[in-house]
Design a protein around this motif. Structure first.
Motif, mmCIF file in Angstrom:
data_model
loop_
_atom_site.group_PDB
_atom_site.id
_atom_site.type_symbol
_atom_site.label_atom_id
_atom_site.label_comp_id
_atom_site.label_asym_id
_atom_site.label_seq_id
_atom_site.Cartn_x
_atom_site.Cartn_y
_atom_site.Cartn_z
ATOM 1 N N GLU A 234 35.903 38.415 45.451
ATOM 2 C CA GLU A 234 35.618 39.327 44.353
ATOM 3 C C GLU A 234 34.606 40.376 44.815
ATOM 4 O OE1 GLU A 234 36.341 40.860 40.749
ATOM 5 O OE2 GLU A 234 37.168 38.876 41.277
ATOM 6 N N LYS B 245 41.288 45.345 44.583
ATOM 7 C CA LYS B 245 41.363 45.174 43.133
ATOM 8 C C LYS B 245 41.431 46.536 42.460
ATOM 9 C CE LYS B 245 39.347 42.350 39.464
ATOM 10 N NZ LYS B 245 38.270 41.379 39.143
ATOM 11 N N PRO C 158 42.283 45.028 35.288
ATOM 12 C CA PRO C 158 42.056 44.833 36.725
ATOM 13 C C PRO C 158 42.897 43.706 37.322
ATOM 14 C CG PRO C 158 39.982 45.235 35.601
ATOM 15 C CD PRO C 158 41.014 45.065 34.521
ATOM 16 N N TYR C 159 43.424 43.973 38.514
ATOM 17 C CA TYR C 159 44.239 42.984 39.209
ATOM 18 C C TYR C 159 44.177 43.255 40.710
ATOM 19 C CZ TYR C 159 47.776 46.687 39.671
ATOM 20 O OH TYR C 159 48.439 47.852 39.988
ATOM 21 N N PHE C 160 44.417 42.220 41.497
ATOM 22 C CA PHE C 160 44.446 42.348 42.955
ATOM 23 C C PHE C 160 45.861 42.710 43.423
ATOM 24 C CE2 PHE C 160 40.600 39.683 42.675
ATOM 25 C CZ PHE C 160 39.765 40.391 43.523
#
Length: 458
Positions: A318, A400, A411-413
């Motif tokens: 993260e 991200k 939000p996303y990877f």
């Protein structure tokens, strides 16, 4: 950068022959190794393969295995993938494992991570796969032609534990640059490369034009859609069906409805859960004047299942947004059409931060556009200063998506982000994989005419 030539192919004992082509030439394919002491799990062979895309006509494709797109590879999350790649093509090539976070020497970029694998040679790829999800593999040599001829294939990394999905389909989308008799035409035309990219005329799913895909009636099926195309962004919409998004580009998201549509750019993947209607009903995959394919419900006697819970998150670091360093990347048109390109070099049409990549220059990666400190968090400001979409892909790491000036972001990877025309987006990452990594648009003839750079992590 210096390399030594890896293992020269000395023989083909033990490979599986699956057919005989024109003139008696053998066709070789992917074989799962039964010998635990072989040192690798698969033997994957690239070779010419005749396919029938236009009825009654043969297209002289190149393939990883007995089909184009190539045979699906599968491995479980956290395990080693060991592939002996053997080149039976008339040209040099490599394999890049799109979206996989792996060591640089396994990344498949010529003159950056390895030398090209010449005809008759083999190369052993071996790496542990840290993330579950839908990925794919393709060359990073003469990409317009090699991908265009069919050298693409799905790589599925299964979750460590059961996910609750009883049924599953992998659908590989690919557009072909062929004429009405199945002959290949130009894979990249400069005038089109300077615009949205050179599109083909025929779209397929798993190598079949306008296929019918059967789903068990009343059941929930995990459908993996992979865009393995050189150029096209596909508008995915399936009206009249219950469909949930479970993962984007390999990385899980909190399940949410597919909604009206989803735009899947080259290199991108989406994992859907689709609840099939009663037996006999049909659904359009991409509803519109030209269907990609048809989903047909077939009779099924199994007891209905519930919607599976969210997929487990991948172990991606993260980013520390509060302490992240910000870097700007401007994706621009050069502003003029190159002249005097009779020296074998492609035209220079696109640039990142004022620098155009030259795919004929083996030293380009020695001049990275950015140098990142190992372990540091970064925010990339991606600015599309053009009127065309660019699916921006980063090798070796996931990032991200955190913001866009064009739409709301949950939000996303991911490893590939579809940057819309005139869009400004922010993505964040932890620079946790040392090496020199490619950073480029996955519209292939944009990449080959300048829209690529190297990012160093050390």
């Amino acid at each position: 950068m210096s390399f030594t030539r890896r293992q020269i192919l000395g023989g083909l004992a033990g490979l599986v022959v699956v057919g005989v082509g024109a003139g008696g030439a053998s066709r070789y394919w992917l074989g799962k190794m039964a010998d635990a002491d072989a040192g690798h799990d698969y033997e994957l062979i690239a070779a010419p393969l005749d396919v029938e895309l236009v009825p009654g006509h043969k297209t002289e494709a190149w393939a990883f295995g007995p089909s184009a797109p190539g045979t699906e590879l599968r491995v479980r999350q956290g395990e080693w993938l060991r592939v002996r790649f053997i080149n039976h093509l008339p040209v040099a090539t490599t394999i890049h494992w799109h979206g996989i976070r792996l060591p640089l020497e396994m990344d498949g970029v010529p003159y950056v991570s390895q030398l090209p694998v010449l005809p008759g040679e083999y190369f052993d790829y071996k790496f542990r796969v840290p993330d579950a999800g839908s990925y794919w593999y393709h060359p990073h040599v003469s990409s317009s032609e090699e991908l265009g001829r069919g050298l693409v294939g799905p790589l599925i990394v299964e979750e460590r534990e059961p996910t609750g999905f009883k049924y599953e389909k992998t659908l590989s989308l690919k557009n072909w640059h062929i004429d009405d008799e199945g002959n290949f035409v130009e894979f990249s035309i400069p005038r089109e490369a300077a615009r949205g990219g050179t599109a083909g005329r025929l779209s397929t799913i798993n190598g079949v034009p306008s296929p019918v895909i059967e789903l068990p009636a009343g059941q929930i099926t995990r459908v993996r859609l992979l865009n393995l195309d050189n150029t096209l962004t596909y508008r995915i919409n399936i009206p009249g069906v219950e469909a949930q998004i479970y993962a984007l580009d390999g990385n899980p998201v909190e399940p949410r409805p597919l909604g009206k549509e989803y735009w899947l750019g080259p290199g991108m993947r989406i994992c859907l859960a689709i609840k099939a209607p009663p037996a006999g009903e049909e659904l359009s995959l991409r509803n519109g004047p030209v269907r990609l394919g048809t989903l047909r419900s077939v009779a099924n006697n199994d007891a209905p299942t519930d919607w599976p819970k969210a997929l487990p998150a991948n172990p991606v670091a993260e980013p520390d947004l509060a302490n992240a360093e910000k870097l700007n990347f401007n994706f621009e048109w050069v502003g003029s059409v190159s002249v005097n390109v009779d020296n074998g070099k492609p035209p220079s049409l696109w640039q990142i931060n004022g620098k155009a990549w030259d795919i004929t220059d083996k030293t380009c990666a020695d001049r990275p556009i950015a140098s990142l400190k190992l372990g540091q968090s970064y925010i990339f400001e991606l600015k599309n200063m053009t009127q065309y979409q660019h699916p921006i892909h980063l090798h070796g790491m996931s990032f991200k998506v955190i913001a866009s000036n064009r739409h709301k972001v949950v939000p996303y990877f991911t490893d590939t982000y579809l940057l819309g025309k005139n869009e400004r987006a922010q993505v964040a990452l932890v620079a946790d994989n040392p090496g020199v990594w490619m950073f480029h648009c996955h519209v292939i003839d944009h990449m080959e005419t300048g829209l690529m750079a190297a990012i160093e992590v050390k």
